[in-house]
Scaffold this motif. Structure first.
Motif, PDB file in Angstrom:
ATOM      1  N   ARG A 281       9.082  -4.983   4.082  1.00 30.62           N
ATOM      2  CA  ARG A 281       7.879  -6.033   4.441  1.00 30.62           C
ATOM      3  C   ARG A 281       6.717  -5.406   3.665  1.00 30.62           C
ATOM      4  O   ARG A 281       6.080  -4.330   4.270  1.00 30.62           O
ATOM      5  CB  ARG A 281       7.813  -5.925   5.849  1.00 30.62           C
ATOM      6  N   GLN A 283       4.003  -6.987   3.537  1.00 31.37           N
ATOM      7  CA  GLN A 283       2.811  -7.793   4.025  1.00 31.37           C
ATOM      8  C   GLN A 283       2.047  -6.708   5.064  1.00 31.37           C
ATOM      9  O   GLN A 283       0.788  -6.874   5.188  1.00 31.37           O
ATOM     10  CB  GLN A 283       3.315  -8.948   5.222  1.00 31.37           C
ATOM     11  N   ASN A 284       2.737  -5.988   5.641  1.00 23.86           N
ATOM     12  CA  ASN A 284       2.119  -4.769   6.497  1.00 23.86           C
ATOM     13  C   ASN A 284       2.256  -3.424   5.723  1.00 23.86           C
ATOM     14  O   ASN A 284       3.418  -2.783   6.203  1.00 23.86           O
ATOM     15  CB  ASN A 284       2.458  -5.139   7.914  1.00 23.86           C
ATOM     16  N   ARG A 285       1.634  -3.074   5.093  1.00 25.60           N
ATOM     17  CA  ARG A 285       1.758  -2.150   4.294  1.00 25.60           C
ATOM     18  C   ARG A 285       1.530  -0.671   5.067  1.00 25.60           C
ATOM     19  O   ARG A 285       2.365   0.248   4.960  1.00 25.60           O
ATOM     20  CB  ARG A 285       0.784  -1.859   3.171  1.00 25.60           C
ATOM     21  N   ALA A 286       0.653  -0.808   5.964  1.00 28.64           N
ATOM     22  CA  ALA A 286       0.652   0.428   6.945  1.00 28.64           C
ATOM     23  C   ALA A 286       1.875   0.654   7.835  1.00 28.64           C
ATOM     24  O   ALA A 286       2.452   1.888   7.574  1.00 28.64           O
ATOM     25  CB  ALA A 286      -0.521   0.129   7.778  1.00 28.64           C
ATOM     26  N   ASP A 287       2.270  -0.263   8.150  1.00 29.31           N
ATOM     27  CA  ASP A 287       3.553  -0.508   9.026  1.00 29.31           C
ATOM     28  C   ASP A 287       4.747   0.334   8.067  1.00 29.31           C
ATOM     29  O   ASP A 287       5.503   0.976   8.682  1.00 29.31           O
ATOM     30  CB  ASP A 287       4.141  -1.807   9.563  1.00 29.31           C
ATOM     31  N   LEU A 288       4.885  -0.263   7.058  1.00 28.28           N
ATOM     32  CA  LEU A 288       5.948  -0.094   6.196  1.00 28.28           C
ATOM     33  C   LEU A 288       5.720   1.379   5.729  1.00 28.28           C
ATOM     34  O   LEU A 288       6.918   2.542   5.517  1.00 28.28           O
ATOM     35  CB  LEU A 288       6.196  -0.759   4.978  1.00 28.28           C
ATOM     36  N   GLU A 290       4.188   3.961   7.670  1.00 26.52           N
ATOM     37  CA  GLU A 290       4.518   4.416   8.635  1.00 26.52           C
ATOM     38  C   GLU A 290       6.130   4.537   8.743  1.00 26.52           C
ATOM     39  O   GLU A 290       6.715   5.724   9.217  1.00 26.52           O
ATOM     40  CB  GLU A 290       3.986   3.951   9.828  1.00 26.52           C
ATOM     41  N   GLU A 291       6.699   3.716   8.630  1.00 25.56           N
ATOM     42  CA  GLU A 291       8.380   3.538   8.770  1.00 25.56           C
ATOM     43  C   GLU A 291       9.011   4.379   7.954  1.00 25.56           C
ATOM     44  O   GLU A 291       9.891   5.197   8.404  1.00 25.56           O
ATOM     45  CB  GLU A 291       8.698   1.868   8.602  1.00 25.56           C
ATOM     46  N   THR A 328       2.423   0.542  -5.766  1.00 25.08           N
ATOM     47  CA  THR A 328       2.349   0.606  -4.162  1.00 25.08           C
ATOM     48  C   THR A 328       3.326   1.558  -3.758  1.00 25.08           C
ATOM     49  O   THR A 328       3.039   2.307  -3.024  1.00 25.08           O
ATOM     50  CB  THR A 328       2.640  -0.919  -3.884  1.00 25.08           C
TER      51      THR A 328
END
Ligand SMILES: Nc1nc2c(ncn2[C@@H]2O[C@H](COP(=O)(O)OP(=O)(O)OP(=O)(O)O)[C@@H](O)[C@H]2O)c(=O)[nH]1
Ligand SMILES: [Mg+2]
Length: 392
Positions: A281, A283-288, A290-291, A328
């Motif tokens: 994902r 779309q939500n770079r910050a989430d990814l 962090e994950e 990225t």
């Protein structure tokens, strides 16, 4: 014969853009010159068995898993010797006479006139433009054409000669990045697989698992894409095909805790390899970010040197976009190498040259289809020939 030509057939859906462009450029400003009907000169269409099978590095399959600990297993240098075209090509200043009475009497297929074009600024500009529009990027395109032109300005070159020249230049750029996945004497060696949605991560894991297993390695897969239930099922199908256990967790659960469990199990079972699939994902770079960071943190509790490889899977059909994906993902994770998928489904491959030139990341393998054995080592000469339409 199989592997070599099979790969070439599959590498691109049709003749690549570059190949078509080269044909057009030479035809555009070239002049037909009759050719002596002796079958020896370049008739690019004929499968002239130059060397029946160069075969310097056959067996793509075990290449990936092979070679313990030496991250640089093979010379990966399949070009027998780039001798023939290195020289400006034996341009006969006075073109071969006419097809020749003898030839005609003997009923030889009339030699099709060979089109040659004088290499000048005009032609160079067209070549540059072709390479740039073929996703090769401006810098790379300019350098490649400059190298091609060196010592050849004013020479008359045929299409096969131009293709061979370009192919050599491309192969030269690609050679340093053609490296199988390095295998370390670590148990388990942890391979984290990242990439945007649909790039081919899960499929590639299935293919790799199958190859490693065939090479005698004990493999465990972790279905770290817990975001979608379907993703887990898909990975399980691949695990079954490859004969490899897949560790899963309920949909929506924490991928890092799954990775931790998988690490524990892989260690307990003495697995050679643990491959961790991830969600793509962007779309939500910050989430990814962090994950991925959390997965890494957690597996490092078990082995502080893990992950040993972080594979970025790129879809070749996305063209130039692959470049920004590398940028990225280099920010999100410590990318150690690339796998390019879907090279069978595209006429675009130029971006691989730009990638190699710009980032220098190893290309460990290429995807050439959807089946389990459709993953091949990256062979620079093979690739360059397929991309340009040059004869092997
Ligand atoms: N033709 C071709 N198709 C491929 C190749 N690799 C993967 N695919 C196809 O591409 C599609 C996506 O592949 P996946 O492996 O599911 O991609 P993914 O990166 O795991 O996707 P997400 O889990 O959604 O992020 C599937 O239909 C695959 O069959 C390849 O080398 N060639
Ligand atoms: Mg997936």
């Amino acid at each position: 014969m199989a592997l070599f030509s099979k790969l070439k057939d599959r590498l691109f859906k049709s003749s690549s853009r570059i190949e078509q462009g080269l044909d057009a450029i030479v035809e555009d400003g070239g002049t037909p010159e009759p050719q002596a009907p002796t079958a020896h000169t370049a008739d690019p269409q004929e499968p002239t068995p130059t060397i029946p099978e160069p075969d310097p590095q056959p067996q793509p399959v075990p290449e990936l898993p092979g070679t313990p600990e030496a991250p640089e297993p093979m010379p990966a240098d399949p070009i027998p010797a780039p001798a023939p075209q290195e020289q400006p090509a034996p341009v006969p200043e006075n073109p071969a006479p006419t097809p020749g009475l003898l030839g005609r009497l003997l009923g030889r297929k009339d030699a099709a006139p060979v089109i040659r074009r004088t290499l000048d600024d005009d032609m160079l500009e067209q070549l540059e433009e072709l390479l740039i529009t073929s996703d090769m990027g401006v810098d790379t395109a300019l350098r490649v054409t400059a190298n091609m032109a060196e010592g050849r300005i004013g020479k008359k070159l045929s299409t096969p000669e131009i293709k061979a020249l370009l192919s050599q230049e491309i192969a030269r750029i690609m050679e340093p990045v053609a490296r199988p996945l390095p295998i370390y004497p670590k148990r388990p060696q942890v391979v984290l697989v990242v990439g945007v949605n649909g790039s081919g991560k899960t499929t590639t894991i299935g293919k790799l698992a199958s190859q490693f297993r065939a090479a005698g390695k004990k493999v465990v897969i972790a279905a770290g894409d817990t975001f979608r239930a379907a993703a887990v099922e898909q990975l399980q199908v691949w695990g079954d095909r490859a004969g490899v256990p897949v560790l899963t967790a309920p949909e929506g659960s924490d991928p890092a805790s799954l990775a931790f469990d998988a690490m524990t199990r892989a260690q307990a079972e003495g697995a050679d390899l643990l491959m961790i699939d991830t969600a793509g994902r962007l779309q939500n770079r910050a989430d990814l970010m962090e994950e991925l960071a959390k997965i890494v943190r957690v597996i490092r509790k078990k082995d502080e040197t893990a992950p040993h490889n972080t594979l970025l899977v790129l879809d070749a059909t996305t063209g130039q976009n692959a470049l920004s994906q590398v940028e990225t993902f280099q920010k999100l994770a410590d990318v150690s190498g690339l796998v390019m998928t879907k090279l069978d489904g595209t006429a675009r491959g130029g971006v691989l040259v730009a990638l190699a030139d710009k980032f220098g990341l190893p290309i460990h393998a290429i995807g050439v289809g959807e089946q389990i054995d459709d993953l091949a080592p990256f062979d620079p000469a093979d690739f360059a020939n397929a991309l340009t339409g040059a004869e092997a």
